[in-house]
Structures are given as structure tokens and as C-alpha cells.
Design an enzyme around this catalytic site. Structure first.
Site, PDB file in Angstrom:
ATOM      1  CG  ASP A 166      -2.015  -0.958   1.227  1.00  0.00           C
ATOM      2  OD1 ASP A 166      -2.040  -1.821   0.330  1.00  0.00           O
ATOM      3  OD2 ASP A 166      -2.874  -0.873   2.119  1.00  0.00           O
ATOM      4  CG  HIS A 224       2.588  -8.595   0.274  1.00  0.00           C
ATOM      5  ND1 HIS A 224       1.717  -9.642   0.491  1.00  0.00           N
ATOM      6  CD2 HIS A 224       2.411  -7.751   1.338  1.00  0.00           C
ATOM      7  CE1 HIS A 224       1.054  -9.449   1.625  1.00  0.00           C
ATOM      8  NE2 HIS A 224       1.457  -8.293   2.149  1.00  0.00           N
ATOM      9  CB  SER A 318       9.329   2.449   5.357  1.00  0.00           C
ATOM     10  OG  SER A 318       9.221   2.548   6.761  1.00  0.00           O
TER      11      SER A 318
END
Length: 359
Positions: A166, A224, A318
Site C-alpha cells: 500500500d 509483498h 518507509s
């Protein structure tokens, strides 16, 4: 040591006393914030109409603090004072300790409720919906989601590239384009990004395609695998700075991505059966107030499918960066590339399609 703690307390207190408003309350004021590099717009590809922009949520004291620290480059900002960088590191380490503290459950629950309200977190998406089960701030920050809320499109299509997180996404056909449009740090290069200082073991051409996945505090903070099946070949840790990954610093003369603490993974990807594996890099970059980067499924020698969890970040914004060589023949989705070439990030969700290999 006492002097460092005193300075740290003063710096933290100064930012927090400036106020806690989240968003300037008019479009005119938002435009002013963007003009003076104290905020930014993001396009939302899933909005109606598509790519409608929004002003990114952020506490006002954070905006002002980052402006003071990162505007106009290192020689003019507060970072011209060498001790400030050391304080940023100490602030990040101390914030990590606070976010891992389980001794004050009432404070943890208050934080969680405030965080949900501030960033409009949809608790229906959480794998664990009983908020009292989160014993620390960080446990909630790197919360897991239900498996069905971030579906994997075309899971058997090995050519498809998904969003690793996301995030607010930028994509470029060539890393040199990223340097011209988005990344202003003088030391930025593919070689500097994917290697430990003084080492040139990892190699990818400078003409490689690049995807920059920036995670804001509101985002789901697990990342991911963007392609698969992909095999992890090597990993190395590099960097020691704790600059913010917000555009305030990335668009100025700070070597955010090549100086920040980061974990570099080299992998191999076979987008087409019967053809040689293609090497690519995936870099997990820590930032200001980030406690740590933790790999959960990125073991050297193992293979992973697209969409499988790779790791997570503890508290703070991040960034992940994926770099694909020309041999991968990456074609980014048109809307993402158009926005990026205008210097506009696009909000995407993890696993969402962002491009495809034409190799």
C-alpha cells in the site's frame, strides 16, 4: 550523554508544540503548502474520476519539522549542524523503544484509537479485529490484513508486476528519468542504491526500470513480493542515515535512498517459461522514526510467488524500490507512468497490477 538527551527532548518538544492539525482546511492553503514544499498531492487511480488528487494527511508539526530539516538541501537546512543527524538517529531509536513498550496497555490502546481516527483506518480489514490483542503500538502499526482484502490479480500470470505495498507509487522506464524528475540526491545511482558502500558486487545496468513504493504512516506496513516466482539470491545491509523518505527530502539534495539504512535483496525472476532467469533488486529502506525492517519471507535460496508477504516495517514512513534490468522489458501501466513523468505519486494498494514484462 545528558546533553544529547536534553537536546533530543527540546527538538521533540519543539515540533509537538507547533500544533496537531492534520490537513490545511482549504485548497488555496493546500496549494501554498505544496508551493513552499510543506506538503504534497497524490493521485488516486481508484478514485472517481480516476487519478483525482488528494492532499496527503500529516500532522502540522511534522510538516514544519521536515521543512526545517530538509528544505533547500543540507547546507541550508538545520542539518548543516552535524549534531542534528545524530539526534535524528537517536530519535528514531527512542521512538522504536516507545513503540515496542508493552508495559502501559492503557496508553497503547489510546494510541491505537487516536491512530485509527487520525488516519481513517478501516478496522474491518484487520485480520485481528480485537484491538486489545495488540500489546504494543508497533503490533498495531505492522498489523496484518484479512487475506481477501488485497486480492492478487491473475495469480498464475508470471509476467505481471504487482504493487509491493500500500503506497504512493512512482515508476520510470529508466532510472535516469527518476533522477531528472524525482530523485535529486547527487549520489543516487543504481550502483549506489543496490550495494554496500565500497562494494560493487551487485550489478544492474543504469538504464534499468524502477518502481518507488513510498509508505506513509497511514498505510498497511507489510510489503509483498512484486513478481514471481522469484528466487532470493543474496541479501546485504547498508546505510546508516535516518532521513525522511517524504518528497520534502527526496526532491531536495539529500541522498535519501543511498544513505538511509536499508536491506538490499537480489533476486531472479523468470517471467516466461523456457527463458533465462532475469536478475532484479528489491531494496527495503528505513527512514526517520522507523524502528526496523523485518524480513518474514525472504530467505536466501528460497522461491516465492507474487503477492506473498516479504517483510514489514516498524513505526514510521518507509520505502521499497524495485529495479528491473532492460532484459525484463518492463511496461508500466500508462496511468502510473503518465503521473510519474509529471512528478506526481499515485496511491495504489498492495498486489494491485502496476505493469507487465514483455520479455
Amino acid at each position: 550523554m545528558k546533553e544529547d538527551k536534553s537536546s533530543l527532548d527540546k527538538l521533540s518538544g519543539y515540533f509537538k508544540k507547533l500544533g496537531c492539525s492534520i490537513i490545511p482546511n482549504s485548497e488555496e492553503l493546500q496549494d501554498d503548502f505544496v508551493y513552499y514544499k510543506m506538503g504534497n498531492y497524490v493521485a488516486n487511480r481508484n478514485a472517481s474520476p480516476p487519478n483525482d488528487r488528494f492532499f496527503e494527511t500529516m500532522p502540522i508539526y511534522v510538516r514544519i519539522g521536515m521543512h526545517l530539516l530538509f528544505y533547500s538541501g543540507k547546507k541550508k537546512s538545520l542539518l548543516r549542524f552535524g549534531r542534528i543527524e545524530n539526534l535524528l538517529k537517536k530519535m528514531s531509536e527512542r521512538e522504536g523503544e516507545i513503540y515496542n513498550d508493552s508495559t502501559k496497555p492503557e496508553e497503547v490502546q489510546t494510541f491505537i484509537q487516536n491512530f485509527i481516527k487520525t488516519y481513517s483506518i478501516d478496522t474491518e480489514d484487520l485480520e485481528e479485529q480485537d484491538l486489545t490483542k495488540y500489546k504494543t503500538r508497533n503490533e498495531f502499526f505492522y498489523r496484518k490484513l484479512k487475506k481477501d482484502v488485497r486480492p492478487i490479480p491473475e495469480p498464475d500470470n508470471t509476467k505481471l508486476i504487482g504493487s509491493a505495498a500500500d503506497c504512493r507509487l512512482m515508476v520510470f522506464d529508466n532510472a535516469d528519468d527518476a533522477k531528472k524528475i524525482w530523485i535529486k540526491g547527487r549520489q543516487f545511482s543504481v550502483k549506489e542504491l543496490i550495494n554496500k558502500k565500497g562494494d560493487e558486487t551487485n550489478k544492474l545496468p543504469e538504464g534499468s526500470s524502477i518502481a518507488i513504493y513510498r509508505l506513509a504512516p497511514a498505510d498497511y506496513h507489510r510489503y509483498h513480493h512484486p513478481v514471481g516466482a522469484a528466487k532470493v539470491v543474496s541479501q546485504v545491509h547498508s546505510g546508516e542515515e535516518f532521513y525522511t523518505v517524504n518528497p520534502d527530502a527526496v526532491n531536495e539534495n539529500f541522498d535519501v535512498f543511498t544513505a538511509n539504512t536499508r536491506d538490499i535483496s537480489m533476486l531472479e525472476w523468470t517471467p516466461a517459461d523456457g527463458k533465462p532467469a532475469i536478475p532484479f533488486a528489491f531494496v527495503s529502506i528505513g527512514a526517520l522514526l522507523v524502528g526496523s525492517n523485518v524480513f518474514t519471507n525472504a530467505t536466501k535460496g528460497s522461491s516465492y510467488k507474487r503477492g506473498e508477504e516479504m517483510g514489514y516495517f516498524a513505526y514510521g514512513g518507509s520505502t521499497c524500490i524495485a529495479i528491473f534490468p532492460p532484459d525484463a522489458k518492463v511496461k508500466w501501466d500508462d496511468d502510473l507512468l503518465t503521473n510519474s513523468n509529471k512528478g506526481i505519486e499515485t496511491l495504489v494498494k498492495v498486489n494491485e497490477r502496476i505493469g507487465v514484462s514483455e520479455a
